[in-house]
Scaffold this active site. Structure first.
Site, PDB file in Angstrom:
ATOM      1  N   GLU A 256       0.853  -1.121  -0.069  1.00 37.77           N
ATOM      2  CA  GLU A 256      -0.019  -0.065  -0.035  1.00 37.77           C
ATOM      3  C   GLU A 256       0.808   1.085   0.027  1.00 37.77           C
ATOM      4  OE1 GLU A 256      -3.229   0.460  -0.639  1.00 37.77           O
ATOM      5  OE2 GLU A 256      -2.952  -1.780  -1.029  1.00 37.77           O
TER       6      GLU A 256
ATOM      7  N   HIS B 124       1.636   2.229  -3.291  1.00 35.62           N
ATOM      8  CA  HIS B 124       0.800   2.844  -4.024  1.00 35.62           C
ATOM      9  C   HIS B 124       0.649   4.464  -3.738  1.00 35.62           C
ATOM     10  CE1 HIS B 124      -1.248  -0.419  -6.245  1.00 35.62           C
ATOM     11  NE2 HIS B 124      -1.549  -1.001  -4.912  1.00 35.62           N
TER      12      HIS B 124
HETATM   13 ZN    ZN Z   1      -2.732  -2.868  -4.615  1.00 30.36          ZN
END
Ligand code: ZN
Length: 333
Positions: free
Chosen positions: A45, A48
Protein backbone atom coordinates in the site's frame (compact mmCIF):
# COMPACT_ATOMS: atom_id res chain seq x y z
CA UNK A 1 -4.24 3.45 7.73
CA UNK A 2 -7.05 1.31 9.00
CA UNK A 3 -7.07 -2.40 9.58
CA UNK A 4 -10.16 -4.07 8.13
CA UNK A 5 -12.09 -6.18 10.62
CA UNK A 6 -11.60 -9.35 8.55
CA UNK A 7 -7.82 -8.95 8.71
CA UNK A 8 -7.95 -8.29 12.43
CA UNK A 9 -10.11 -11.39 12.99
CA UNK A 10 -7.84 -13.55 10.86
CA UNK A 11 -4.74 -12.32 12.70
CA UNK A 12 -6.40 -12.75 16.09
CA UNK A 13 -7.56 -16.25 15.18
CA UNK A 14 -4.11 -17.36 14.05
CA UNK A 15 -2.31 -15.77 17.02
CA UNK A 16 -4.78 -17.46 19.37
CA UNK A 17 -4.07 -20.81 17.68
CA UNK A 18 -0.34 -20.23 18.06
CA UNK A 19 -0.55 -19.21 21.72
CA UNK A 20 -2.86 -22.08 22.65
CA UNK A 21 -0.43 -24.33 20.81
CA UNK A 22 -3.07 -26.73 19.51
CA UNK A 23 -0.88 -28.08 16.73
CA UNK A 24 2.75 -27.73 17.91
CA UNK A 25 5.25 -26.30 15.44
CA UNK A 26 2.79 -25.48 12.69
CA UNK A 27 1.24 -22.68 14.70
CA UNK A 28 4.44 -20.75 15.08
CA UNK A 29 4.79 -20.81 11.31
CA UNK A 30 1.19 -19.68 10.84
CA UNK A 31 1.71 -16.76 13.22
CA UNK A 32 4.90 -15.82 11.40
CA UNK A 33 3.13 -16.03 8.03
CA UNK A 34 0.23 -13.82 9.06
CA UNK A 35 2.64 -11.25 10.51
CA UNK A 36 4.65 -11.29 7.29
CA UNK A 37 1.44 -10.94 5.28
CA UNK A 38 0.56 -7.89 7.33
CA UNK A 39 3.96 -6.28 6.75
CA UNK A 40 3.76 -7.12 3.05
CA UNK A 41 0.30 -5.59 2.64
CA UNK A 42 1.47 -2.40 4.38
CA UNK A 43 4.54 -2.11 2.12
CA UNK A 44 2.39 -2.80 -0.95
CA UNK A 45 0.00 0.00 0.00
CA UNK A 46 2.87 2.38 0.72
CA UNK A 47 4.00 1.74 -2.87
CA UNK A 48 0.63 2.92 -4.20
CA UNK A 49 0.40 5.94 -1.94
CA UNK A 50 3.99 7.03 -2.56
CA UNK A 51 3.37 7.31 -6.28
CA UNK A 52 -0.10 8.82 -5.84
CA UNK A 53 1.35 11.55 -3.65
CA UNK A 54 4.06 12.17 -6.20
CA UNK A 55 1.30 12.94 -8.71
CA UNK A 56 -0.31 15.24 -6.18
CA UNK A 57 -3.25 12.96 -5.40
CA UNK A 58 -4.13 12.94 -1.73
CA UNK A 59 -4.91 9.60 -0.16
CA UNK A 60 -7.77 9.95 2.29
CA UNK A 61 -7.36 6.63 4.01
CA UNK A 62 -6.11 3.14 3.40
CA UNK A 63 -8.02 0.09 4.56
CA UNK A 64 -5.88 -3.02 4.94
CA UNK A 65 -7.46 -6.29 3.81
CA UNK A 66 -5.85 -9.74 3.88
CA UNK A 67 -5.65 -9.63 0.06
CA UNK A 68 -4.13 -6.17 -0.17
CA UNK A 69 -5.53 -2.79 0.57
CA UNK A 70 -8.07 -0.32 -0.60
CA UNK A 71 -6.90 3.26 -0.85
CA UNK A 72 -9.56 5.90 -1.13
CA UNK A 73 -8.09 8.72 -3.07
CA UNK A 74 -9.59 12.14 -2.65
CA UNK A 75 -10.00 12.66 -6.35
CA UNK A 76 -9.58 10.28 -9.20
CA UNK A 77 -6.35 10.39 -11.16
CA UNK A 78 -6.90 12.77 -14.05
CA UNK A 79 -4.88 10.77 -16.53
CA UNK A 80 -5.29 7.05 -17.18
CA UNK A 81 -1.48 6.85 -17.44
CA UNK A 82 -1.10 8.00 -13.84
CA UNK A 83 -3.64 5.50 -12.60
CA UNK A 84 -1.85 2.77 -14.49
CA UNK A 85 1.45 3.55 -12.77
CA UNK A 86 -0.12 4.02 -9.33
CA UNK A 87 -1.85 0.63 -9.67
CA UNK A 88 1.34 -1.11 -10.74
CA UNK A 89 3.41 0.45 -7.93
CA UNK A 90 1.99 -1.86 -5.22
CA UNK A 91 2.79 -5.19 -6.92
CA UNK A 92 6.15 -3.78 -8.04
CA UNK A 93 7.12 -3.13 -4.40
CA UNK A 94 6.36 -6.79 -3.66
CA UNK A 95 8.43 -8.03 -6.58
CA UNK A 96 11.37 -5.81 -5.64
CA UNK A 97 11.24 -7.03 -2.01
CA UNK A 98 11.07 -10.65 -3.21
CA UNK A 99 14.07 -10.06 -5.46
CA UNK A 100 16.16 -8.42 -2.70
CA UNK A 101 15.30 -11.24 -0.29
CA UNK A 102 16.26 -13.76 -2.97
CA UNK A 103 19.68 -12.09 -3.34
CA UNK A 104 20.13 -12.18 0.44
CA UNK A 105 19.16 -15.84 0.44
CA UNK A 106 21.85 -16.55 -2.16
CA UNK A 107 24.40 -14.66 -0.05
CA UNK A 108 23.57 -16.75 3.01
CA UNK A 109 24.16 -19.98 1.06
CA UNK A 110 22.17 -22.11 3.45
CA UNK A 111 23.85 -20.92 6.66
CA UNK A 112 21.66 -19.37 9.42
CA UNK A 113 18.76 -21.77 8.81
CA UNK A 114 16.28 -19.67 10.79
CA UNK A 115 16.99 -16.52 8.78
CA UNK A 116 16.92 -18.47 5.52
CA UNK A 117 13.49 -19.96 6.15
CA UNK A 118 12.22 -16.55 7.27
CA UNK A 119 13.47 -15.07 3.98
CA UNK A 120 11.91 -17.87 1.94
CA UNK A 121 8.54 -17.25 3.58
CA UNK A 122 8.83 -13.53 2.96
CA UNK A 123 9.64 -14.12 -0.72
CA UNK A 124 6.68 -16.46 -1.05
CA UNK A 125 4.21 -14.06 0.59
CA UNK A 126 5.44 -11.15 -1.57
CA UNK A 127 5.25 -13.14 -4.81
CA UNK A 128 1.74 -14.39 -4.04
CA UNK A 129 0.43 -11.00 -2.99
CA UNK A 130 2.07 -9.17 -5.91
CA UNK A 131 1.00 -11.76 -8.48
CA UNK A 132 -2.51 -12.12 -7.15
CA UNK A 133 -3.11 -8.38 -7.23
CA UNK A 134 -2.22 -8.30 -10.92
CA UNK A 135 -5.26 -10.44 -11.81
CA UNK A 136 -7.44 -8.25 -14.04
CA UNK A 137 -10.31 -8.41 -11.54
CA UNK A 138 -11.39 -4.89 -10.70
CA UNK A 139 -11.05 -3.47 -7.98
CA UNK A 140 -7.76 -5.35 -7.62
CA UNK A 141 -4.71 -3.60 -9.04
CA UNK A 142 -4.74 -5.58 -12.29
CA UNK A 143 -8.37 -4.56 -12.81
CA UNK A 144 -7.40 -0.91 -12.30
CA UNK A 145 -4.68 -1.31 -14.89
CA UNK A 146 -7.30 -2.76 -17.23
CA UNK A 147 -9.58 0.20 -16.57
CA UNK A 148 -6.76 2.66 -17.24
CA UNK A 149 -6.10 0.97 -20.59
CA UNK A 150 -9.82 0.96 -21.47
CA UNK A 151 -10.17 4.59 -20.38
CA UNK A 152 -7.81 5.59 -23.17
CA UNK A 153 -10.44 4.43 -25.65
CA UNK A 154 -13.76 5.31 -24.01
CA UNK A 155 -15.27 7.38 -21.22
CA UNK A 156 -14.07 6.79 -17.68
CA UNK A 157 -17.52 5.65 -16.56
CA UNK A 158 -17.87 3.15 -19.41
CA UNK A 159 -14.34 1.85 -18.73
CA UNK A 160 -15.18 1.37 -15.04
CA UNK A 161 -18.43 -0.38 -15.92
CA UNK A 162 -16.61 -2.80 -18.20
CA UNK A 163 -13.74 -3.44 -15.77
CA UNK A 164 -16.18 -3.96 -12.88
CA UNK A 165 -18.21 -6.37 -15.05
CA UNK A 166 -15.11 -8.41 -15.87
CA UNK A 167 -14.11 -8.29 -12.17
CA UNK A 168 -17.47 -9.74 -11.17
CA UNK A 169 -17.25 -12.57 -13.71
CA UNK A 170 -13.75 -13.45 -12.53
CA UNK A 171 -14.97 -13.36 -8.92
CA UNK A 172 -17.72 -15.86 -9.75
CA UNK A 173 -15.23 -18.18 -11.47
CA UNK A 174 -12.84 -17.79 -8.53
CA UNK A 175 -15.59 -18.69 -6.07
CA UNK A 176 -16.50 -21.84 -8.01
CA UNK A 177 -12.85 -22.92 -8.18
CA UNK A 178 -12.52 -22.07 -4.48
CA UNK A 179 -15.37 -24.34 -3.44
CA UNK A 180 -13.45 -27.32 -4.85
CA UNK A 181 -9.87 -26.36 -4.03
CA UNK A 182 -9.39 -23.71 -1.38
CA UNK A 183 -12.06 -22.01 0.65
CA UNK A 184 -9.93 -18.92 1.09
CA UNK A 185 -10.55 -18.17 -2.61
CA UNK A 186 -14.29 -17.97 -2.00
CA UNK A 187 -13.65 -15.36 0.64
CA UNK A 188 -11.46 -13.32 -1.73
CA UNK A 189 -14.02 -13.68 -4.53
CA UNK A 190 -16.65 -12.20 -2.26
CA UNK A 191 -14.43 -9.19 -1.57
CA UNK A 192 -13.85 -8.66 -5.28
CA UNK A 193 -17.52 -8.97 -6.19
CA UNK A 194 -18.72 -6.56 -3.52
CA UNK A 195 -15.78 -4.21 -4.14
CA UNK A 196 -16.43 -4.07 -7.89
CA UNK A 197 -20.07 -3.19 -7.32
CA UNK A 198 -19.37 -0.60 -4.61
CA UNK A 199 -16.64 1.20 -6.50
CA UNK A 200 -18.66 1.27 -9.69
CA UNK A 201 -21.60 2.77 -7.80
CA UNK A 202 -19.35 5.36 -6.16
CA UNK A 203 -17.85 6.44 -9.48
CA UNK A 204 -21.23 6.52 -11.19
CA UNK A 205 -22.66 8.64 -8.38
CA UNK A 206 -19.78 11.11 -8.39
CA UNK A 207 -20.03 11.35 -12.17
CA UNK A 208 -23.77 11.99 -12.35
CA UNK A 209 -23.99 14.14 -9.25
CA UNK A 210 -20.90 16.20 -10.00
CA UNK A 211 -21.64 19.92 -9.99
CA UNK A 212 -24.98 19.65 -8.15
CA UNK A 213 -25.17 21.60 -4.88
CA UNK A 214 -27.25 20.82 -1.82
CA UNK A 215 -29.44 23.91 -2.42
CA UNK A 216 -30.45 22.57 -5.85
CA UNK A 217 -32.22 19.53 -4.50
CA UNK A 218 -32.91 20.10 -0.77
CA UNK A 219 -36.42 20.44 0.60
CA UNK A 220 -37.01 23.97 1.85
CA UNK A 221 -40.00 23.16 3.97
CA UNK A 222 -38.77 21.60 7.14
CA UNK A 223 -41.03 20.31 9.83
CA UNK A 224 -39.35 20.74 13.19
CA UNK A 225 -40.15 19.75 16.75
CA UNK A 226 -39.45 21.56 20.03
CA UNK A 227 -37.10 20.33 22.77
CA UNK A 228 -39.97 20.25 25.27
CA UNK A 229 -42.31 18.19 23.07
CA UNK A 230 -43.14 14.84 24.65
CA UNK A 231 -41.75 11.60 23.31
CA UNK A 232 -45.27 10.25 22.83
CA UNK A 233 -46.40 13.15 20.64
CA UNK A 234 -43.29 13.17 18.47
CA UNK A 235 -43.58 9.40 17.93
CA UNK A 236 -47.20 9.96 16.91
CA UNK A 237 -46.11 12.60 14.39
CA UNK A 238 -43.48 10.22 13.00
CA UNK A 239 -46.06 7.47 12.48
CA UNK A 240 -48.50 9.89 10.84
CA UNK A 241 -46.07 11.62 8.51
CA UNK A 242 -43.84 8.61 7.96
CA UNK A 243 -40.73 10.69 8.56
CA UNK A 244 -37.96 9.04 10.52
CA UNK A 245 -36.21 12.14 11.84
CA UNK A 246 -36.82 15.78 12.73
CA UNK A 247 -34.55 18.69 13.55
CA UNK A 248 -35.20 20.07 17.03
CA UNK A 249 -35.35 23.87 17.13
CA UNK A 250 -35.54 26.30 20.00
CA UNK A 251 -36.47 29.87 18.96
CA UNK A 252 -35.40 29.27 15.33
CA UNK A 253 -32.05 27.90 16.44
CA UNK A 254 -31.31 24.25 15.78
CA UNK A 255 -30.34 22.42 18.96
CA UNK A 256 -30.41 18.78 17.94
CA UNK A 257 -31.99 16.10 15.82
CA UNK A 258 -34.35 13.36 16.93
CA UNK A 259 -34.91 10.12 15.07
CA UNK A 260 -37.30 7.21 15.27
CA UNK A 261 -34.39 5.09 16.47
CA UNK A 262 -33.75 7.44 19.41
CA UNK A 263 -37.35 7.25 20.60
CA UNK A 264 -38.76 3.88 19.63
CA UNK A 265 -36.63 1.89 22.07
CA UNK A 266 -37.58 3.98 25.11
CA UNK A 267 -39.38 2.44 28.07
CA UNK A 268 -42.98 3.30 28.95
CA UNK A 269 -42.09 5.63 31.82
CA UNK A 270 -40.19 7.90 29.41
CA UNK A 271 -43.06 8.44 27.01
CA UNK A 272 -44.36 11.50 28.83
CA UNK A 273 -40.97 13.18 29.17
CA UNK A 274 -39.49 15.86 26.84
CA UNK A 275 -37.51 14.68 23.80
CA UNK A 276 -34.55 16.92 24.67
CA UNK A 277 -33.34 14.13 26.97
CA UNK A 278 -33.05 11.67 24.10
CA UNK A 279 -32.24 13.75 21.03
CA UNK A 280 -28.83 13.68 19.36
CA UNK A 281 -27.09 16.93 20.23
CA UNK A 282 -24.02 16.29 18.16
CA UNK A 283 -25.11 17.78 14.87
CA UNK A 284 -24.00 16.55 11.50
CA UNK A 285 -25.16 19.07 8.97
CA UNK A 286 -24.53 20.42 5.52
CA UNK A 287 -24.73 23.87 3.93
CA UNK A 288 -26.57 25.04 0.79
CA UNK A 289 -23.33 25.52 -1.15
CA UNK A 290 -21.89 22.10 -0.35
CA UNK A 291 -21.66 19.60 -3.26
CA UNK A 292 -24.27 16.85 -3.06
CA UNK A 293 -21.52 14.22 -3.26
CA UNK A 294 -20.03 15.55 0.01
CA UNK A 295 -23.46 15.49 1.65
CA UNK A 296 -23.90 11.89 0.51
CA UNK A 297 -20.53 10.97 2.01
CA UNK A 298 -21.63 12.45 5.34
CA UNK A 299 -24.88 10.46 5.20
CA UNK A 300 -22.97 7.26 4.55
CA UNK A 301 -20.21 7.89 7.06
CA UNK A 302 -22.56 8.65 9.93
CA UNK A 303 -25.22 6.18 8.81
CA UNK A 304 -28.03 8.72 8.91
CA UNK A 305 -30.92 9.19 6.52
CA UNK A 306 -31.12 12.99 6.39
CA UNK A 307 -29.04 16.06 7.08
CA UNK A 308 -30.23 19.48 8.20
CA UNK A 309 -29.05 22.27 5.89
CA UNK A 310 -27.73 25.18 7.91
CA UNK A 311 -26.70 28.64 6.76
CA UNK A 312 -25.45 31.29 9.21
CA UNK A 313 -26.73 29.24 12.13
CA UNK A 314 -30.24 29.11 10.65
CA UNK A 315 -31.99 25.99 9.48
CA UNK A 316 -32.83 26.57 5.83
CA UNK A 317 -33.72 23.10 4.60
CA UNK A 318 -33.22 19.39 4.83
CA UNK A 319 -31.70 16.89 2.43
CA UNK A 320 -32.36 13.16 2.55
CA UNK A 321 -30.88 10.10 0.90
CA UNK A 322 -34.13 9.80 -1.06
CA UNK A 323 -33.70 13.35 -2.44
CA UNK A 324 -30.20 12.47 -3.65
CA UNK A 325 -31.24 9.15 -5.21
CA UNK A 326 -34.10 10.88 -7.01
CA UNK A 327 -31.68 13.45 -8.44
CA UNK A 328 -29.42 10.60 -9.55
CA UNK A 329 -32.29 8.85 -11.36
CA UNK A 330 -33.20 12.07 -13.20
CA UNK A 331 -29.58 12.71 -14.24
CA UNK A 332 -29.13 9.17 -15.51
CA UNK A 333 -32.02 9.35 -17.95
ZN1 ZN B 1 -2.56 -2.85 -4.61
Amino acid sequence: MELHISFLLLMGFIYALAILNLIPGVNFQAALLITLLFVTVVLHELGHSYLAQKYGIRIERIILLPIGGVSSMEDLPKEPGQELRISLAGPMVNFVIAFICYLLLLLLKGSYLGVSSFLSYFILVNLILGGFNLLPAYPMDGGRVLRAILAGRMSYIRATELAAGIGKYLAIIMAIVGIFYNFFLVFIALFIYIGAEQEYQAIMISNYLGGILVENIMSHEVKTVKPDDHVNDVLQTMYQERHMGYPVTDHEEIVGIVTFDDLSRLKKENLETPIKNFMTKELIFTSPQEPVTTALEKLNQHRVGRLPVIENGQLVGIISRTDIMRALEIRKT
